[in-house]
Write a protein that holds these residues in place. Sequence first.
Motif, PDB file in Angstrom:
ATOM      1  N   ALA A 151       0.850  -1.198   0.000  1.00  0.00           N
ATOM      2  CA  ALA A 151       0.000   0.000   0.000  1.00  0.00           C
ATOM      3  C   ALA A 151       0.883   1.245   0.000  1.00  0.00           C
ATOM      4  O   ALA A 151       1.925   1.273   0.662  1.00  0.00           O
ATOM      5  N   TYR A 152       0.472   2.268  -0.746  1.00  0.00           N
ATOM      6  CA  TYR A 152       1.237   3.508  -0.786  1.00  0.00           C
ATOM      7  C   TYR A 152       0.276   4.677  -0.968  1.00  0.00           C
ATOM      8  O   TYR A 152      -0.858   4.517  -1.455  1.00  0.00           O
ATOM      9  N   ALA A 153       0.715   5.870  -0.569  1.00  0.00           N
ATOM     10  CA  ALA A 153      -0.172   7.036  -0.571  1.00  0.00           C
ATOM     11  C   ALA A 153      -0.041   7.897  -1.819  1.00  0.00           C
ATOM     12  O   ALA A 153      -0.987   8.577  -2.211  1.00  0.00           O
ATOM     13  N   SER A 154       1.113   7.904  -2.449  1.00  0.00           N
ATOM     14  CA  SER A 154       1.385   8.827  -3.551  1.00  0.00           C
ATOM     15  C   SER A 154       0.357   8.707  -4.675  1.00  0.00           C
ATOM     16  O   SER A 154       0.182   7.643  -5.263  1.00  0.00           O
ATOM     17  N   GLY A 155      -0.317   9.817  -4.954  1.00  0.00           N
ATOM     18  CA  GLY A 155      -1.278   9.855  -6.052  1.00  0.00           C
ATOM     19  C   GLY A 155      -2.649   9.320  -5.720  1.00  0.00           C
ATOM     20  O   GLY A 155      -3.559   9.377  -6.558  1.00  0.00           O
ATOM     21  N   ALA A 156      -2.864   8.817  -4.513  1.00  0.00           N
ATOM     22  CA  ALA A 156      -4.175   8.278  -4.137  1.00  0.00           C
ATOM     23  C   ALA A 156      -5.153   9.426  -3.915  1.00  0.00           C
ATOM     24  O   ALA A 156      -4.777  10.499  -3.445  1.00  0.00           O
ATOM     25  N   ILE A 157      -6.432   9.193  -4.237  1.00  0.00           N
ATOM     26  CA  ILE A 157      -7.450  10.230  -4.074  1.00  0.00           C
ATOM     27  C   ILE A 157      -8.678   9.675  -3.357  1.00  0.00           C
ATOM     28  O   ILE A 157      -8.961   8.481  -3.384  1.00  0.00           O
ATOM     29  N   CYS A 158      -9.386  10.581  -2.711  1.00  0.00           N
ATOM     30  CA  CYS A 158     -10.705  10.283  -2.135  1.00  0.00           C
ATOM     31  C   CYS A 158     -11.503  11.566  -2.311  1.00  0.00           C
ATOM     32  O   CYS A 158     -11.434  12.477  -1.485  1.00  0.00           O
ATOM     33  N   ASN A 159     -12.248  11.643  -3.403  1.00  0.00           N
ATOM     34  CA  ASN A 159     -12.903  12.886  -3.785  1.00  0.00           C
ATOM     35  C   ASN A 159     -14.422  12.757  -3.799  1.00  0.00           C
ATOM     36  O   ASN A 159     -14.971  11.659  -3.771  1.00  0.00           O
ATOM     37  N   SER A 160     -15.068  13.916  -3.878  1.00  0.00           N
ATOM     38  CA  SER A 160     -16.512  13.996  -4.090  1.00  0.00           C
ATOM     39  C   SER A 160     -17.282  13.264  -2.989  1.00  0.00           C
ATOM     40  O   SER A 160     -17.265  13.684  -1.838  1.00  0.00           O
ATOM     41  N   ASP A 279      -1.254  10.769   9.884  1.00  0.00           N
ATOM     42  CA  ASP A 279      -0.425   9.646   9.470  1.00  0.00           C
ATOM     43  C   ASP A 279      -0.781   9.253   8.042  1.00  0.00           C
ATOM     44  O   ASP A 279      -1.773   9.712   7.483  1.00  0.00           O
ATOM     45  N   ALA A 280       0.020   8.375   7.464  1.00  0.00           N
ATOM     46  CA  ALA A 280      -0.251   7.877   6.124  1.00  0.00           C
ATOM     47  C   ALA A 280      -0.750   6.437   6.212  1.00  0.00           C
ATOM     48  O   ALA A 280      -0.931   5.882   7.290  1.00  0.00           O
ATOM     49  N   VAL A 281      -0.960   5.849   5.048  1.00  0.00           N
ATOM     50  CA  VAL A 281      -1.484   4.491   4.974  1.00  0.00           C
ATOM     51  C   VAL A 281      -0.582   3.489   5.692  1.00  0.00           C
ATOM     52  O   VAL A 281      -1.050   2.438   6.161  1.00  0.00           O
TER      53      VAL A 281
END
Length: 555
Positions: A151-160, A279-281
Amino acid sequence: MVPWHRLNGQTWWTLGVICLASFLVMGHAAFAANTKKSVPDLGPAMRFVVVRSSAPGCEPTCPEWISAEGSIEAGTPALFKRTLKALGRRKLPVVVDSPGGNVEAALALGRVLRKNKLDIAVGKTRFTGCQPEAKDCNENDAKGARYFGNAYASGAICNSACPLMFAGGIRRVVGQWAYLGVHQITTTYIRTKLQYRTTYRVVRGKKKVLSKKIVGRKNAGSYKTYEMSKSVEKRLAAYLKEMGVGQGVLETMKNTPASTIQQLAPYDMLQTKLVTSLDAVDLLTAATLCNTDPVAPNCREVPAPAGDVVAYAKPAPDASVERETVQRADVGDMRFVLVRGRSFLCDPNCPEWISAEGTISAQTPERLRQLLDKIGGRRLPVVINSPGGDVLGALAAGRLIRERKLDVAVARTDFIGCEPDKADCTAEDGVYVGLTIDASGECGAACPIMLAGGVRRLVGPRAQLTVDSTGSEQQVKTYLKDMAVGPGLLVAIRSVPASRDRQLEPDMMLKVGLTTGLESVDEFTGPTICKSAPMPENCRVVPTSEVQADAPVKL
């Protein structure tokens, strides 16, 4: 007309049929443009996959999580419930990456998360071996899991609509490289022309309807609104309150046009309690979660396949070596160098700090003292990145840091231009150029003891701090008391079995007094701190922003 006569002969009935009576009705279709026409393409529908970490060395006990990637549709909650049912009583964190979608479904997903007491993080999953879309893949057969990945955070989105789902998690984290955004809800109304067949009786001259059946429907057009209605606003407000999230999130949604996305800043997410920590994922999926005591609930042990036992075996520690003096072979002795930040946001007045990286040894305190004497009375923060090392060395270094009234933060220093350890790398006036990063910063074993000497002590949201049974307990106990660190830290150290370590959560570090705040290392080294009033002591004006190399200060 067809006449009917009751058996008692007292009343006459008449049965009539009216066919195809047409009415125009307007139905509230959905939130967030849920119709087929003129709907933005949000990509594939969300799918749920249980993933096991493929991090090197974590077997036989590795963390697992639920990867949730894709757009939220009406049927998504049912798929999620099916996934949870297959897991039984296991509670795995959810790693979500979604552009949004159906608001009603997002609310349902959030409630399922909360009901099952699951954590959630914004992130992507990079799969190794079998991919979720692949058919008849047998690459991971006999390995104890269908899917493996990181799992990684770079470029991940949670929109709308996705943040509404996200709000349902117990622990909710969004790393600095992930993106969470909101905007105004789009509501689509669909006009439908319905045709009914109605059956009725006439009793004493009055119609009595017996049945009413729809026999036809026809699309009569639709229209959208881009403003939240009072009823929708009330429902969303009630939901966010139910989830313990502040109404500031709803206000941002209302004030952001549907055609754009407003990214929420980390501080705002923390203030509104949309996130529970910065924190991150990694907080939910890192392989080190399974090295703590107790292990994280999402860790699962998978016995080695027959004939492959050696692959999971770990070498036993050498009983003849005391734990406090064990040091990793891949990390050299701690070295101290002066570093100056470089950014157009601060030049020509930028922050400086002491980078302390490597294994703590008996020589560490003297090396630190030499550097502090060299810079005179300047009080620069210490940015430390260390797997641990010699306990007595850590005690002495910590006392020196407190004596000089220095601040300490756990983070990694990335150097610009050249690394101090390179033979051909020199620095102008003994100062290197670099920047600090919480990610991958570590402070383990004896390192927290050295950290405790700081006046202000920070462990950033993506840094990692672990403790273990260090030995020299009486000396450590006296030292921690002198540093005003609560006895809870020593209790945590004692609770760790030999040859294991335990990662401390941010709240725990605050509770025992090991840290003084949850801020990032940027609090000491960020490019904008030199614009604040009063200006921090570690800011220094230089004639030019071009920092060249000359003679390094390396101790």
